[in-house]
Design a protein around this motif. Structure first.
Motif, PDB file in Angstrom:
ATOM      1  N   GLU A  62       0.859  -1.184   0.000  1.00 25.65           N
ATOM      2  CA  GLU A  62       0.000   0.000   0.000  1.00 25.65           C
ATOM      3  C   GLU A  62       0.892   1.229   0.000  1.00 25.65           C
ATOM      4  OE1 GLU A  62      -4.049   1.123   2.042  1.00 25.65           O
ATOM      5  OE2 GLU A  62      -2.427   1.147   3.527  1.00 25.65           O
ATOM      6  N   VAL A  63       0.631   2.122  -0.939  1.00 27.92           N
ATOM      7  CA  VAL A  63       1.312   3.411  -0.972  1.00 27.92           C
ATOM      8  C   VAL A  63       0.320   4.443  -0.456  1.00 27.92           C
ATOM      9  CG1 VAL A  63       2.435   5.138  -2.409  1.00 27.92           C
ATOM     10  CG2 VAL A  63       2.703   2.713  -2.946  1.00 27.92           C
ATOM     11  N   LEU A  64       0.787   5.310   0.445  1.00 30.95           N
ATOM     12  CA  LEU A  64      -0.040   6.374   1.000  1.00 30.95           C
ATOM     13  C   LEU A  64       0.504   7.717   0.521  1.00 30.95           C
ATOM     14  CD1 LEU A  64      -0.342   5.070   4.670  1.00 30.95           C
ATOM     15  CD2 LEU A  64      -1.989   4.789   2.800  1.00 30.95           C
ATOM     16  N   PHE A  65      -0.337   8.467  -0.180  1.00 27.44           N
ATOM     17  CA  PHE A  65       0.012   9.798  -0.668  1.00 27.44           C
ATOM     18  C   PHE A  65      -0.676  10.808   0.251  1.00 27.44           C
ATOM     19  CE2 PHE A  65       0.123   6.966  -4.320  1.00 27.44           C
ATOM     20  CZ  PHE A  65       1.311   7.306  -4.937  1.00 27.44           C
ATOM     21  N   HIS A  66       0.088  11.630   0.931  1.00 28.64           N
ATOM     22  CA  HIS A  66      -0.446  12.562   1.930  1.00 28.64           C
ATOM     23  C   HIS A  66      -0.823  13.895   1.265  1.00 28.64           C
ATOM     24  CE1 HIS A  66       0.394  10.065   5.487  1.00 28.64           C
ATOM     25  NE2 HIS A  66       1.325   9.549   4.700  1.00 28.64           N
ATOM     26  N   LEU A  67      -1.942  13.866   0.548  1.00 31.70           N
ATOM     27  CA  LEU A  67      -2.373  15.044  -0.211  1.00 31.70           C
ATOM     28  C   LEU A  67      -2.870  16.173   0.688  1.00 31.70           C
ATOM     29  CD1 LEU A  67      -4.113  13.346  -3.260  1.00 31.70           C
ATOM     30  CD2 LEU A  67      -1.813  14.315  -3.117  1.00 31.70           C
ATOM     31  N   GLY A  68      -3.486  15.858   1.818  1.00 25.52           N
ATOM     32  CA  GLY A  68      -3.932  16.903   2.738  1.00 25.52           C
ATOM     33  C   GLY A  68      -2.767  17.739   3.228  1.00 25.52           C
ATOM     34  N   GLU A  69      -1.672  17.083   3.590  1.00 26.44           N
ATOM     35  CA  GLU A  69      -0.455  17.801   3.994  1.00 26.44           C
ATOM     36  C   GLU A  69       0.091  18.632   2.844  1.00 26.44           C
ATOM     37  OE1 GLU A  69       2.605  15.181   5.357  1.00 26.44           O
ATOM     38  OE2 GLU A  69       1.341  14.319   6.939  1.00 26.44           O
TER      39      GLU A  69
END
Length: 111
Positions: A62-69
């Motif tokens: 699983e890759v997590l992209f922290h778009l909110g940050e």
């Protein structure tokens, strides 16, 4: 390039690479461990040994992209965007491009 997981992200609304976007790569099965955590460079690419195959074994990821940050907006729409996939052959390279705006995204296995 053989083996590894590479990340490339572009904010299509601005037409710019996603410099500074934080990305985590987790192996979630058969065991759970974070194998990469970093921020994308000026070219929108994650510069990490995982791109050359370090730590990559067969299993589910699983890759997590922290778009909110990335958008630094507490009232934003997207927070963390996950992408799950499976690796059977560790000799194959997995290039994962992300195209996004603050309202949506597209993820796929690239060439």
């Amino acid at each position: 390039m053989a083996g590894g997981i590479s990340i490339h992200a572009v904010d299509v609304a601005s037409g710019r690479p996603a410099q500074g976007l934080r990305v985590e790569i987790w192996r979630i099965d058969p065991d759970s461990s974070r194998i990469a955590d970093g921020r994308l460079g000026a070219n929108g690419v994650l510069d990490h040994p995982v791109a050359q195959g370090e730590g990559v074994t067969a299993g589910e990821y699983e890759v997590l992209f922290h778009l909110g940050e990335f958008f630094a907006d507490s009232d934003g729409f997207l927070t963390v965007t996950p992408f799950r996939f499976r690796i059977h052959n560790v000799d194959e390279h997995f290039h994962l491009p992300l195209k996004f705006t603050r309202w949506g995204y597209s993820l796929f296995r690239g060439a």
